[in-house]
Design a protein around this motif. Structure first.
Motif, short mmCIF file in Angstrom:
data_model
loop_
_atom_site.label_atom_id
_atom_site.label_comp_id
_atom_site.label_asym_id
_atom_site.label_seq_id
_atom_site.Cartn_x
_atom_site.Cartn_y
_atom_site.Cartn_z
N MET A 90 31.06 42.54 41.99
CA MET A 90 31.54 43.61 42.87
C MET A 90 30.42 44.57 43.26
SD MET A 90 35.42 44.41 41.53
CE MET A 90 35.40 43.69 39.89
N THR A 91 29.46 44.75 42.35
CA THR A 91 28.31 45.61 42.66
C THR A 91 27.44 44.99 43.74
OG1 THR A 91 28.29 46.49 40.40
CG2 THR A 91 26.28 46.75 41.69
N LEU A 92 27.20 43.68 43.63
CA LEU A 92 26.37 42.98 44.62
C LEU A 92 27.16 42.57 45.86
CD1 LEU A 92 24.28 40.60 42.31
CD2 LEU A 92 23.61 42.83 43.24
N LYS A 93 28.52 42.66 45.76
CA LYS A 93 29.40 42.24 46.84
C LYS A 93 29.21 40.76 47.17
CE LYS A 93 29.99 46.80 48.96
NZ LYS A 93 29.50 47.52 47.77
N VAL A 94 29.28 39.95 46.09
CA VAL A 94 29.16 38.49 46.22
C VAL A 94 30.28 37.84 45.41
CG1 VAL A 94 26.66 38.59 46.55
CG2 VAL A 94 27.59 38.28 44.24
N PRO A 95 30.62 36.58 45.70
CA PRO A 95 31.66 35.89 44.94
C PRO A 95 31.15 35.44 43.58
CG PRO A 95 30.76 34.43 46.60
CD PRO A 95 30.15 35.77 46.84
N ALA A 96 32.08 35.12 42.68
CA ALA A 96 31.71 34.68 41.34
C ALA A 96 32.75 33.72 40.79
CB ALA A 96 31.58 35.89 40.40
N ILE A 97 32.30 32.87 39.87
CA ILE A 97 33.20 31.96 39.14
C ILE A 97 32.93 32.12 37.65
CG2 ILE A 97 33.86 29.57 38.68
CD1 ILE A 97 32.99 28.85 41.49
N MET A 98 33.97 32.40 36.90
CA MET A 98 33.89 32.47 35.44
C MET A 98 34.57 31.23 34.87
SD MET A 98 32.92 34.21 32.77
CE MET A 98 33.26 34.21 30.99
N VAL A 99 33.83 30.47 34.06
CA VAL A 99 34.39 29.30 33.39
C VAL A 99 34.94 29.77 32.04
CG1 VAL A 99 33.95 27.00 32.46
CG2 VAL A 99 32.73 27.77 34.50
#
Length: 475
Positions: A90-99
């Protein structure tokens, strides 16, 4: 039968149903949906993190490979708490995936997806499934490993320490039940930075499925013995991916998750609280909050409720679930500085809030609930109950007044009932029994609330036994 599906907290299923090809397919579908619906650039960045399950590193590598194939840059955050990964994204304003499979057994795992502005919602789940291509999908050649970048972990650690300020826990002796939590070393370093004397306990090289809503007898016994042996002021821990907290007081008794949420909201001076129907009614009865919003179980619904609370003009919005995970819906000013919003479940915020409150007020943890309404909750589950079994059971209790009245007749008359999530019944004397199907595993959950802990336990035992008999009769 394939169990892979979106539940209350991401995509979950058996590890055998999540080979490289499937992880890659879901990663590509997620990123294509992000590009189509959320303006994520085709050459943008994806963050990937994972928990300490034996299956997680390989699954994460498959996600990385798929993103690279699509032309995305990848930041490998390594083993990291889910809220730390979310904060970084959210800080970088990019998507993420948590496994992560969170608290569920090691033979299961999952993928949790984040948009640049936070958790995906139900519309995003539908969007991902709409572009998902599984048929004929095969794994590609292995790619070069991506070095771990520690920024997510470091930034999250700084946020946690700043919540209380230097030496805020000086003089406190705190045990950390490490087991296989991905935050097991981070918790120790944060507490030590805050001045606490830390005792590390129970570290495991094998994944331990700690469920904060259904504690194992061995966890309860462990806390009791540790508190007495080491003369602890508190014992703290998290579930596998560190988005749900565990806190035991100086006597070794665990605080319930919704009590942790209530105390955290009080510590943060919340004017609005958002919580599912599974949390106890002391939240309303306490009179501490100007507004209480009730939702279905699951962080997407709590987030939706927090967004509504902000729209309604509330300035300090705190959400939490009965599992203890706290979501911060708005930025709040603290004596130690500004705490930015983090609308995803977080274990460290409630852990530090209750420890900080006790230290600030000069009381032991067991006294923090003094003066608040005496409402006690218990929860349990019946395992290996498929949706095909639980749905008819819940439907007839929901839709047939006579059946519902007869089912609960041994407990008394029904004052009220709702179907916000499953079937929740309020009896004439204020006691509560609530059934719902788990969104993450083939289980039927039961929740009970009463004016005493003993009575809540009796209600839970009755609820589980009665449901088992009813389900057996329907087989």
């Amino acid at each position: 039968m394939n169990s892979l599906k979106f539940g209350t907290s991401g995509l979950r299923g058996l590890v055998t149903e999540l080979p490289d090809a499937v992880c890659r397919a879901y990663t590509l579908a997620f990123l294509k949906h992000m590009q189509n619906s959320h303006s994520v650039p085709t050459d943008g960045t994806l963050l990937v993190g994972y928990d300490l399950r034996s299956s997680s590193p390989q699954m994460a590598a498959a996600c990385v490979s798929a993103a690279q194939e699509l032309g995305m840059n990848v930041e490998n955050c390594g083993p990291v708490p889910t809220p730390a990964l979310a904060l970084r994204a959210m800080t970088l304003k990019v998507p993420a995936i948590m496994v992560t499979g969170s608290h569920i057994p090691a033979d299961r795992n999952g993928l949790k997806f984040y948009r640049p502005d936070g958790e995906i919602d139900k519309a995003d789940e539908a969007g991902i499934l709409a572009v998902l291509e599984l048929d004929g999908f095969v794994s590609s050649a292995a790619t070069e490993p991506v070095a771990i970048v520690p920024d997510a972990l470091n930034y999250y650690s700084e946020r946690c320490i700043a919540l209380l300020g230097a030496r805020a826990l000086a003089g406190k002796r705190i045990g950390v039940y490490q087991h296989s939590s991905v935050a097991r070393d981070l918790i120790v370093s944060i507490l030590q930075e805050l001045g606490a004397d830390v005792v590390t306990l129970g570290r495991s090289d094998v994944f331990v499925p700690v469920d904060t809503e259904a504690l194992r007898p061995e966890d309860v016994a462990f806390a009791d013995a540790a508190a007495r042996k080491y003369k602890l002021d508190a014992l703290v821990s998290t579930d596998g991916d560190a988005d749900r907290p565990l806190v035991a007081d100086e006597t070794g008794v665990f605080l319930r998750g919704d009590s942790l949420g209530l105390l955290t909201a009080r510590f943060l001076n919340a004017d609005a609280v958002v919580t599912p129907v599974t949390s106890n009614t002391a939240i309303e009865l306490s009179g501490l909050f100007a507004k209480v919003y009730r939702t279905r179980v699951g962080s997407p619904y709590v987030i939706e409720g927090m967004e509504q609370a902000v729209k309604d003009g509330n300035r300090r919005v705190v959400g939490f679930e009965a599992n203890g995970g706290v979501l911060l819906g708005s930025s709040v000013s603290m004596d130690s500085g500004q705490l930015e919003a983090l609308p995803t479940r977080d274990a460290m915020l409630p852990i530090l809030s209750v420890l900080g409150m006790a230290a600030r007020d000069g009381v032991v943890l067991s006294k923090l609930m003094d003066g608040l309404p005496s409402r006690f909750t218990r929860s349990g589950r019946i395992e290996h109950v498929s949706a095909e079994q639980s749905s008819p059971f819940l439907q007839i209790l929901r839709d047939d007044d006579a059946t519902r009245a007869g089912f609960f007749a041994a407990l008394g008359t029904i004052k009220d009932s709702d179907a916000i999530d499953g079937v929740r019944v309020v009896l004439s004397i204020g006691e509560v029994v609530h059934y719902r199907a788990s969104g993450n595993a083939p289980e039927l959950r039961c929740y009970a609330e009463a004016a005493s802990d003993e009575r809540a336990e009796q209600l839970l035992e009755w609820g589980l036994a009665h449901a088992k008999r009813e389900l057996a009769a329907r087989d």
